[in-house]
Design a protein around this motif. Structure first.
Motif, PDB file in Angstrom:
ATOM      1  N   GLN A  66       0.804  -1.210   0.000  1.00 29.14           N
ATOM      2  CA  GLN A  66       0.000   0.000   0.000  1.00 29.14           C
ATOM      3  C   GLN A  66       0.843   1.268   0.000  1.00 29.14           C
ATOM      4  O   GLN A  66       0.394   2.312  -0.463  1.00 29.14           O
ATOM      5  CB  GLN A  66      -0.934  -0.011   1.216  1.00 29.14           C
ATOM      6  CG  GLN A  66      -2.030  -1.064   1.135  1.00 29.14           C
ATOM      7  CD  GLN A  66      -2.892  -1.088   2.375  1.00 29.14           C
ATOM      8  OE1 GLN A  66      -2.564  -0.464   3.393  1.00 29.14           O
ATOM      9  NE2 GLN A  66      -3.988  -1.805   2.321  1.00 29.14           N
TER      10      GLN A  66
ATOM     11  N   TYR B 182       1.562   1.184  -6.099  1.00 33.89           N
ATOM     12  CA  TYR B 182       0.203   1.213  -5.565  1.00 33.89           C
ATOM     13  C   TYR B 182      -0.325   2.638  -5.501  1.00 33.89           C
ATOM     14  O   TYR B 182      -1.484   2.907  -5.843  1.00 33.89           O
ATOM     15  CB  TYR B 182       0.188   0.575  -4.174  1.00 33.89           C
ATOM     16  CG  TYR B 182      -1.182   0.478  -3.553  1.00 33.89           C
ATOM     17  CD1 TYR B 182      -2.010  -0.599  -3.815  1.00 33.89           C
ATOM     18  CD2 TYR B 182      -1.650   1.477  -2.697  1.00 33.89           C
ATOM     19  CE1 TYR B 182      -3.273  -0.689  -3.247  1.00 33.89           C
ATOM     20  CE2 TYR B 182      -2.908   1.396  -2.129  1.00 33.89           C
ATOM     21  CZ  TYR B 182      -3.717   0.310  -2.396  1.00 33.89           C
ATOM     22  OH  TYR B 182      -4.965   0.232  -1.831  1.00 33.89           O
ATOM     23  N   VAL B 183       0.512   3.565  -5.076  1.00 34.65           N
ATOM     24  CA  VAL B 183       0.088   4.960  -4.983  1.00 34.65           C
ATOM     25  C   VAL B 183      -0.239   5.508  -6.366  1.00 34.65           C
ATOM     26  O   VAL B 183      -1.260   6.193  -6.566  1.00 34.65           O
ATOM     27  CB  VAL B 183       1.173   5.793  -4.287  1.00 34.65           C
ATOM     28  CG1 VAL B 183       0.832   7.273  -4.355  1.00 34.65           C
ATOM     29  CG2 VAL B 183       1.346   5.355  -2.838  1.00 34.65           C
TER      30      VAL B 183
ATOM     31  N   THR C 101      -1.169   3.800  -8.977  1.00 36.46           N
ATOM     32  CA  THR C 101      -2.389   3.150  -9.468  1.00 36.46           C
ATOM     33  C   THR C 101      -3.627   3.775  -8.847  1.00 36.46           C
ATOM     34  O   THR C 101      -4.636   4.012  -9.532  1.00 36.46           O
ATOM     35  CB  THR C 101      -2.340   1.650  -9.154  1.00 36.46           C
ATOM     36  OG1 THR C 101      -1.170   1.068  -9.745  1.00 36.46           O
ATOM     37  CG2 THR C 101      -3.563   0.939  -9.708  1.00 36.46           C
ATOM     38  N   SER C 102      -3.590   4.038  -7.531  1.00 36.23           N
ATOM     39  CA  SER C 102      -4.730   4.667  -6.865  1.00 36.23           C
ATOM     40  C   SER C 102      -4.994   6.055  -7.440  1.00 36.23           C
ATOM     41  O   SER C 102      -6.160   6.435  -7.677  1.00 36.23           O
ATOM     42  CB  SER C 102      -4.470   4.749  -5.358  1.00 36.23           C
ATOM     43  OG  SER C 102      -4.283   3.468  -4.804  1.00 36.23           O
ATOM     44  N   GLU C 103      -3.940   6.812  -7.667  1.00 35.80           N
ATOM     45  CA  GLU C 103      -4.123   8.148  -8.249  1.00 35.80           C
ATOM     46  C   GLU C 103      -4.702   8.047  -9.646  1.00 35.80           C
ATOM     47  O   GLU C 103      -5.580   8.844 -10.026  1.00 35.80           O
ATOM     48  CB  GLU C 103      -2.779   8.878  -8.272  1.00 35.80           C
ATOM     49  CG  GLU C 103      -2.238   9.218  -6.880  1.00 35.80           C
ATOM     50  CD  GLU C 103      -0.869   9.862  -6.947  1.00 35.80           C
ATOM     51  OE1 GLU C 103      -0.301   9.905  -8.064  1.00 35.80           O
ATOM     52  OE2 GLU C 103      -0.366  10.318  -5.895  1.00 35.80           O
ATOM     53  N   LYS C 104      -4.232   7.087 -10.424  1.00 37.51           N
ATOM     54  CA  LYS C 104      -4.741   6.935 -11.790  1.00 37.51           C
ATOM     55  C   LYS C 104      -6.213   6.546 -11.791  1.00 37.51           C
ATOM     56  O   LYS C 104      -7.005   7.081 -12.592  1.00 37.51           O
ATOM     57  CB  LYS C 104      -3.916   5.878 -12.523  1.00 37.51           C
ATOM     58  CG  LYS C 104      -4.262   5.701 -13.991  1.00 37.51           C
ATOM     59  CD  LYS C 104      -4.007   6.984 -14.774  1.00 37.51           C
ATOM     60  CE  LYS C 104      -2.525   7.307 -14.836  1.00 37.51           C
ATOM     61  NZ  LYS C 104      -2.253   8.492 -15.676  1.00 37.51           N
ATOM     62  N   LEU C 105      -6.612   5.631 -10.882  1.00 34.65           N
ATOM     63  CA  LEU C 105      -8.019   5.249 -10.798  1.00 34.65           C
ATOM     64  C   LEU C 105      -8.882   6.439 -10.384  1.00 34.65           C
ATOM     65  O   LEU C 105     -10.008   6.606 -10.866  1.00 34.65           O
ATOM     66  CB  LEU C 105      -8.188   4.090  -9.807  1.00 34.65           C
ATOM     67  CG  LEU C 105      -7.610   2.737 -10.244  1.00 34.65           C
ATOM     68  CD1 LEU C 105      -7.750   1.710  -9.125  1.00 34.65           C
ATOM     69  CD2 LEU C 105      -8.300   2.233 -11.508  1.00 34.65           C
ATOM     70  N   GLY C 106      -8.371   7.266  -9.459  1.00 32.24           N
ATOM     71  CA  GLY C 106      -9.115   8.464  -9.072  1.00 32.24           C
ATOM     72  C   GLY C 106      -9.292   9.421 -10.228  1.00 32.24           C
ATOM     73  O   GLY C 106     -10.379  10.011 -10.411  1.00 32.24           O
TER      74      GLY C 106
ATOM     75  N   ASN D 202     -11.953   8.023 -12.522  1.00 33.17           N
ATOM     76  CA  ASN D 202     -13.286   8.184 -11.956  1.00 33.17           C
ATOM     77  C   ASN D 202     -13.781   9.619 -12.139  1.00 33.17           C
ATOM     78  O   ASN D 202     -14.953   9.859 -12.491  1.00 33.17           O
ATOM     79  CB  ASN D 202     -13.267   7.818 -10.470  1.00 33.17           C
ATOM     80  CG  ASN D 202     -14.650   7.854  -9.852  1.00 33.17           C
ATOM     81  OD1 ASN D 202     -15.639   7.540 -10.493  1.00 33.17           O
ATOM     82  ND2 ASN D 202     -14.738   8.239  -8.587  1.00 33.17           N
TER      83      ASN D 202
END
Length: 221
Positions: free
Chosen positions: A104, A109-110, A112-117, A120
């Motif tokens: 995490q 991972y960071v 990927t999370s930013e890209k998904l945000g 969205n």
């Protein structure tokens, strides 16, 4: 000497056919028969090879010693874990938790999370998404949608009421039938028939049909 009478040594390490083509074998030296099984590489002297052999032996002894020390350390670590109550399952959970935390906090991972945000936000902010949301809101506020909802609600209520009325009518009909004279007469007849078939005695034992039925004076046979 006659070749036919010549003694042939079959156990000799060096055998060769006679030059004249005879069948006899003679002991002749073979090239490389007494050579070293591991020839030295080109450019390496015997003295250098001896030094390398000594160094290799020393390194292998050090490896053996290190393996023994490592095995002793591992046994000591297992004993300490046992005293601390750290079972293999607890240790596995700790390792999994640490691995998850490492994942995490990793850069991948960071990112990927930013890209998904970002995706969205782009989807929810797109014109197509807003148009679809607005269309659905318009549909829910139309008169046809409201009438359809009311119709379905009324149909459900009517169905529930009809089922309830049907159940009440069935229960009332069964009660009326049970209280009717015909049903009571039928129950009395069934009770008399049961008494005639089973019968009773003073001690509660069942009697046969012949004991409860009077004997005819004039039997037909």
């Amino acid at each position: 000497m006659n070749p036919a009478s010549q003694d042939i040594n079959l156990n000799s390490p060096n055998k060769a056919v006679d030059v004249d083509g005879a069948d006899s074998l003679t002991d002749v030296p073979v090239e490389g028969a007494m050579s070293s099984p591991n020839p030295l590489p080109p450019g390496l002297t015997e003295e250098e090879a001896e030094e390398l052999r000594k160094e290799l032996l020393k390194v292998e002894e050090e490896i053996t010693t290190l393996r023994q020390v490592l095995s002793a350390k591992e046994r000591h670590a297992i004993e300490l874990k046992r005293k601390l109550g750290l079972s293999p399952l607890v240790e596995l959970r700790q390792n999994l938790s640490k691995t998850l935390q490492d994942v995490q906090t990793s850069n991948a991972y960071v990112r990927t999370s930013e890209k998904l945000g970002e995706w969205n936000e782009r989807v929810t902010g797109s014109e197509l998404y807003q148009t679809a949301s607005a269309t659905w809101d318009d549909i829910t506020h139309t008169e046809a949608y409201k009438k359809t909802q009311e119709t379905l609600s009324q149909a459900g209520q009517k169905t529930t009421a009809a089922l309830s009325t049907m159940g009440t009518a069935i229960r009332k009909g069964l009660g009326d039938m049970r209280n009717s004279a015909t049903f009571k007469s039928f129950e009395d007849k069934m009770g008399n028939l049961k008494y005639k078939v089973v019968g009773t005695k003073g001690n509660g034992e069942a009697t046969s049909e012949t004991e409860t039925t009077p004997t005819q004076e004039n039997p037909p046979f």
